[in-house]
Design a protein around this motif. Structure first.
Motif, PDB file in Angstrom:
ATOM      1  N   HIS A  75      22.130  34.946  66.758  1.00 27.43           N
ATOM      2  CA  HIS A  75      23.426  34.783  67.421  1.00 27.43           C
ATOM      3  C   HIS A  75      24.046  33.431  67.109  1.00 27.43           C
ATOM      4  CE1 HIS A  75      22.850  38.483  69.632  1.00 27.43           C
ATOM      5  NE2 HIS A  75      21.620  38.084  69.907  1.00 27.43           N
ATOM      6  N   VAL A  76      23.203  32.427  66.883  1.00 27.57           N
ATOM      7  CA  VAL A  76      23.689  31.080  66.607  1.00 27.57           C
ATOM      8  C   VAL A  76      23.013  30.583  65.342  1.00 27.57           C
ATOM      9  CG1 VAL A  76      23.831  28.716  67.467  1.00 27.57           C
ATOM     10  CG2 VAL A  76      24.019  30.625  69.056  1.00 27.57           C
ATOM     11  N   LEU A  77      23.809  30.107  64.409  1.00 29.83           N
ATOM     12  CA  LEU A  77      23.325  29.489  63.176  1.00 29.83           C
ATOM     13  C   LEU A  77      24.043  28.147  63.093  1.00 29.83           C
ATOM     14  CD1 LEU A  77      21.538  30.110  60.716  1.00 29.83           C
ATOM     15  CD2 LEU A  77      23.502  31.128  59.627  1.00 29.83           C
ATOM     16  N   ARG A  78      23.373  27.073  63.555  1.00 27.99           N
ATOM     17  CA  ARG A  78      24.039  25.792  63.773  1.00 27.99           C
ATOM     18  C   ARG A  78      23.537  24.737  62.804  1.00 27.99           C
ATOM     19  NH1 ARG A  78      22.196  24.587  68.651  1.00 27.99           N
ATOM     20  NH2 ARG A  78      23.672  25.996  69.626  1.00 27.99           N
ATOM     21  N   ARG A  79      24.460  24.000  62.200  1.00 23.95           N
ATOM     22  CA  ARG A  79      24.133  22.866  61.336  1.00 23.95           C
ATOM     23  C   ARG A  79      23.859  21.671  62.234  1.00 23.95           C
ATOM     24  NH1 ARG A  79      22.569  19.826  57.302  1.00 23.95           N
ATOM     25  NH2 ARG A  79      24.071  19.084  55.775  1.00 23.95           N
ATOM     26  N   GLU A  80      22.694  21.059  62.101  1.00 22.48           N
ATOM     27  CA  GLU A  80      22.313  19.941  62.967  1.00 22.48           C
ATOM     28  C   GLU A  80      22.577  18.595  62.303  1.00 22.48           C
ATOM     29  OE1 GLU A  80      21.476  20.269  66.062  1.00 22.48           O
ATOM     30  OE2 GLU A  80      21.246  22.437  66.077  1.00 22.48           O
ATOM     31  N   SER A  81      22.009  18.358  61.136  1.00 17.98           N
ATOM     32  CA  SER A  81      22.180  17.094  60.428  1.00 17.98           C
ATOM     33  C   SER A  81      23.394  17.221  59.517  1.00 17.98           C
ATOM     34  CB  SER A  81      20.936  16.788  59.602  1.00 17.98           C
ATOM     35  OG  SER A  81      21.072  15.570  58.930  1.00 17.98           O
ATOM     36  N   LYS A  82      24.359  16.338  59.723  1.00 16.98           N
ATOM     37  CA  LYS A  82      25.608  16.407  58.964  1.00 16.98           C
ATOM     38  C   LYS A  82      25.695  15.209  58.026  1.00 16.98           C
ATOM     39  CE  LYS A  82      27.889  18.849  62.630  1.00 16.98           C
ATOM     40  NZ  LYS A  82      27.426  18.723  63.985  1.00 16.98           N
ATOM     41  N   PRO A  83      26.559  15.269  57.015  1.00 17.27           N
ATOM     42  CA  PRO A  83      26.667  14.121  56.103  1.00 17.27           C
ATOM     43  C   PRO A  83      27.047  12.818  56.806  1.00 17.27           C
ATOM     44  CG  PRO A  83      27.720  16.020  55.137  1.00 17.27           C
ATOM     45  CD  PRO A  83      27.335  16.414  56.532  1.00 17.27           C
ATOM     46  N   GLY A  84      27.787  12.876  57.904  1.00 20.17           N
ATOM     47  CA  GLY A  84      28.184  11.667  58.618  1.00 20.17           C
ATOM     48  C   GLY A  84      27.189  11.216  59.664  1.00 20.17           C
ATOM     49  N   CYS A  85      26.262  12.087  60.040  1.00 19.09           N
ATOM     50  CA  CYS A  85      25.289  11.758  61.085  1.00 19.09           C
ATOM     51  C   CYS A  85      23.992  12.523  60.808  1.00 19.09           C
ATOM     52  CB  CYS A  85      25.840  12.112  62.470  1.00 19.09           C
ATOM     53  SG  CYS A  85      24.736  11.665  63.812  1.00 19.09           S
ATOM     54  N   ARG A  86      23.107  11.905  60.079  1.00 14.17           N
ATOM     55  CA  ARG A  86      21.831  12.534  59.737  1.00 14.17           C
ATOM     56  C   ARG A  86      20.907  12.549  60.946  1.00 14.17           C
ATOM     57  NH1 ARG A  86      22.703  15.213  55.011  1.00 14.17           N
ATOM     58  NH2 ARG A  86      23.692  13.839  53.519  1.00 14.17           N
ATOM     59  N   VAL A  87      20.117  13.624  61.056  1.00 12.11           N
ATOM     60  CA  VAL A  87      19.177  13.775  62.164  1.00 12.11           C
ATOM     61  C   VAL A  87      17.781  13.931  61.567  1.00 12.11           C
ATOM     62  CG1 VAL A  87      18.493  15.184  64.134  1.00 12.11           C
ATOM     63  CG2 VAL A  87      20.917  14.879  63.603  1.00 12.11           C
ATOM     64  N   TYR A  88      16.910  12.965  61.848  1.00 15.05           N
ATOM     65  CA  TYR A  88      15.530  13.001  61.373  1.00 15.05           C
ATOM     66  C   TYR A  88      14.611  13.189  62.577  1.00 15.05           C
ATOM     67  CZ  TYR A  88      17.519  11.166  57.092  1.00 15.05           C
ATOM     68  OH  TYR A  88      18.286  11.001  55.968  1.00 15.05           O
ATOM     69  N   THR A  89      13.510  13.882  62.362  1.00 12.97           N
ATOM     70  CA  THR A  89      12.592  14.137  63.468  1.00 12.97           C
ATOM     71  C   THR A  89      11.147  14.053  62.994  1.00 12.97           C
ATOM     72  OG1 THR A  89      12.006  15.712  65.193  1.00 12.97           O
ATOM     73  CG2 THR A  89      12.736  16.632  63.115  1.00 12.97           C
ATOM     74  N   LYS A  90      10.289  13.575  63.888  1.00 12.92           N
ATOM     75  CA  LYS A  90       8.855  13.547  63.622  1.00 12.92           C
ATOM     76  C   LYS A  90       8.276  14.905  63.970  1.00 12.92           C
ATOM     77  CE  LYS A  90       8.610   8.715  64.912  1.00 12.92           C
ATOM     78  NZ  LYS A  90       8.090   7.746  65.867  1.00 12.92           N
TER      79      LYS A  90
END
Length: 132
Positions: A75-90
């Motif tokens: 139902h949801v296909l969401r982009r998390e890390s964007k070119p202007g705001c990268r999202v890194y996770t351990k």
């Protein structure tokens, strides 16, 4: 026209095709997009994908998958890390979309992997998208 975010373009094409009930969708071919398609296929959200040569970089043809009565599998296909705001996770901070029923897709030093594969291999990375 140049696309600044090919991953978001691919996710939008898949989202729109699933909303319209299409069987296949054509996306731009890149290594990351093929990795996302591999992860979606491994988790059971699409039937498969193939690269069709068009004389340039090629076209990624994604075959969508639906339920037994034609219902959408996500139902949801969401982009998390964007070119202007990268999202890194351990690995210990990996999200669990829909309390583990969904999937998060990450790009890691070992390639593009789902959150389950990241936990098995004990590796973190950039959170590309979530599927719920």
């Amino acid at each position: 026209m140049a696309i600044s975010d090919p991953i978001a373009d691919m996710l939008t094409r898949i989202r729109n095709a699933a909303r319209n009930g299409a069987e296949t969708v054509d996306c731009r071919n890149s290594k990351v997009c093929r990795g996302i398609a591999d992860a979606l296929q491994h988790e059971g959200y699409i039937n498969g994908h193939e690269v069709v040569d068009d004389g340039k970089q090629g076209v990624l043809k994604v075959s969508l998958k639906y339920g037994p009565n034609g219902e959408k599998l996500f139902h949801v296909l969401r982009r998390e890390s964007k070119p202007g705001c990268r999202v890194y996770t351990k690995v210990k901070d990996l999200p669990r979309p829909l309390a583990g029923l969904g999937v998060a897709i990450l790009t890691t030093p070992q390639g593009v992997l789902s959150d389950r594969q990241c936990r098995e291999k004990n590796v973190g990375g950039e959170l590309l998208c979530t599927v719920e």
